[in-house]
Motif scaffolding. Sequence first.
Motif, PDB file in Angstrom:
ATOM      1  N   ILE A 274      37.206 -38.537   2.349  1.00 56.16           N
ATOM      2  CA  ILE A 274      36.721 -39.123   3.591  1.00 56.16           C
ATOM      3  C   ILE A 274      36.842 -38.087   4.705  1.00 56.16           C
ATOM      4  O   ILE A 274      37.918 -37.521   4.919  1.00 56.16           O
ATOM      5  CB  ILE A 274      37.532 -40.380   3.982  1.00 56.16           C
ATOM      6  N   TYR A 276      36.652 -37.095   8.783  1.00 53.23           N
ATOM      7  CA  TYR A 276      36.838 -37.741  10.081  1.00 53.23           C
ATOM      8  C   TYR A 276      36.743 -36.698  11.189  1.00 53.23           C
ATOM      9  O   TYR A 276      37.060 -35.519  10.985  1.00 53.23           O
ATOM     10  CB  TYR A 276      38.196 -38.449  10.149  1.00 53.23           C
ATOM     11  N   ASN A 283      40.265 -45.082   9.633  1.00 52.77           N
ATOM     12  CA  ASN A 283      40.238 -44.045   8.597  1.00 52.77           C
ATOM     13  C   ASN A 283      41.376 -44.231   7.601  1.00 52.77           C
ATOM     14  O   ASN A 283      41.197 -44.101   6.372  1.00 52.77           O
ATOM     15  CB  ASN A 283      40.367 -42.652   9.219  1.00 52.77           C
ATOM     16  N   THR A 286      40.755 -47.344   5.406  1.00 46.62           N
ATOM     17  CA  THR A 286      39.677 -47.060   4.448  1.00 46.62           C
ATOM     18  C   THR A 286      40.203 -46.236   3.278  1.00 46.62           C
ATOM     19  O   THR A 286      39.864 -46.486   2.117  1.00 46.62           O
ATOM     20  CB  THR A 286      38.531 -46.301   5.138  1.00 46.62           C
ATOM     21  N   ALA A 287      41.038 -45.259   3.585  1.00 49.52           N
ATOM     22  CA  ALA A 287      41.634 -44.435   2.526  1.00 49.52           C
ATOM     23  C   ALA A 287      42.497 -45.280   1.604  1.00 49.52           C
ATOM     24  O   ALA A 287      42.411 -45.165   0.370  1.00 49.52           O
ATOM     25  CB  ALA A 287      42.462 -43.308   3.139  1.00 49.52           C
ATOM     26  N   LYS A 290      40.587 -47.240  -0.998  1.00 47.83           N
ATOM     27  CA  LYS A 290      39.965 -46.500  -2.096  1.00 47.83           C
ATOM     28  C   LYS A 290      40.949 -46.179  -3.232  1.00 47.83           C
ATOM     29  O   LYS A 290      40.544 -45.648  -4.267  1.00 47.83           O
ATOM     30  CB  LYS A 290      39.332 -45.200  -1.573  1.00 47.83           C
ATOM     31  N   LEU A 403      41.802 -37.455   3.100  1.00 44.16           N
ATOM     32  CA  LEU A 403      41.221 -37.481   4.435  1.00 44.16           C
ATOM     33  C   LEU A 403      41.175 -36.047   4.943  1.00 44.16           C
ATOM     34  O   LEU A 403      42.200 -35.345   4.908  1.00 44.16           O
ATOM     35  CB  LEU A 403      42.067 -38.331   5.382  1.00 44.16           C
TER      36      LEU A 403
END
Length: 409
Positions: A274, A276, A283, A286-287, A290, A403
């Motif tokens: 991901i 950013y 963020n 979202t990580a 996953k 990230l």
Amino acid sequence: MNKEQYLEARSKLIALTEEFINNGKIDEATAKMKEVEQLDNDYEKAKVVSANLNALRDNQVITDLTNQSLTPNGTVVSTLDTAPKNNDDLYVTAWAKDMMGKPLNADEQAIFTKTNDDFKNAAHTTETSGTLVPTTVAKGIWSRIAEDYPLWNDVGATQIKGNLSFNKEESRNTTTDWYDENTETEDTNVQFGTLDLTGCELSKSATVSFKMRSMAVEEFIPYIQGVLAEKMGVALSAAVYKGKGKPGQMESFKPEPEGIKTALNAEVGKGQIISYADLTYTNLTTAMGKIYSKYATGLVVYANNATIWNVLANVKFEDGRPAFIPDVTSGGVGRLFGYTVKSESTLGDGEILFANVAAGYKANVNQPITVFVEEHAKQRKVDYVSYAIADGGVMDTKAFVILEKGPVV
């Protein structure tokens, strides 16, 4: 200051830091964290000065009669029998003296030769090779690597000679349906691949002056442990994160373990990475989303020190509370969503790794650490070249998310 005073002062600073964070006083918290870092540095310096003082106190200018009986004219007439009681201890002394260019007595030479001949025979090689690092010294090296490089340590690498293969699930087509006795059971299609760990050569060099090498044996062993741990540790941990893997037909780089980032970049769509622009709470969630559910237990968050304190520590919940909570009692430097955050220097600035490496990554040290010694008389220096064979690779990419700061796609 002594250790108790240091720990008491540090505890007070940590408590004040947490209080400032909880009250939204980020600037004050940042200042206190710098005080903690300065306190840690001052304590480390104090320990070094104290050790040097003790060394000076014990370093009396007298004739050295250790292990020797001397006549008035200084001729050696006998050597005292102070050999260690077992072969392991004897080999440690023999190995250290060999590394330092000091002569070995008959017993030391015998155990030194036998141990290394047995090692070469077990490795099925007649080629010139380094001397086998003693087990106790090797344990010290691996312990230092584990302390300084948590990503490698958390993998839990095995130390099995030869090649290893692991079955890994590559795809699955299953169902949650239940059945009665008249219904045919649907096939579950599970496809397996293999992770083959064949071994990659790791070699690192450290140069030491003749003067430095002239220290006592009991001082040399922890010194060389630290030197070799630093050189090898950074390479091993970096390989777990960004190792290139094995070269293809059109590639010319040397074989390395396969890194997590390398495996995630190789996936179509790079779904576990991901990007950013400015790290936000969204963020982070979202990580977390996953990560495959079965890997959530055992998850650890890794980032380098600058990213932890300059980026991660500044992310807040909607109500203004910080998402990252400093906490040195959890085995790292803090917590995020209840998971331990560890400082890992091999990650780049802005990179944050969510990982269950114990479940999602396999590594093996195929051949123990050996050391070559090369002297340079004109320069009055000695090269210590450590050598080992190790390999590693990703079992399941769903155990990892990265990230990274960059263009959002």
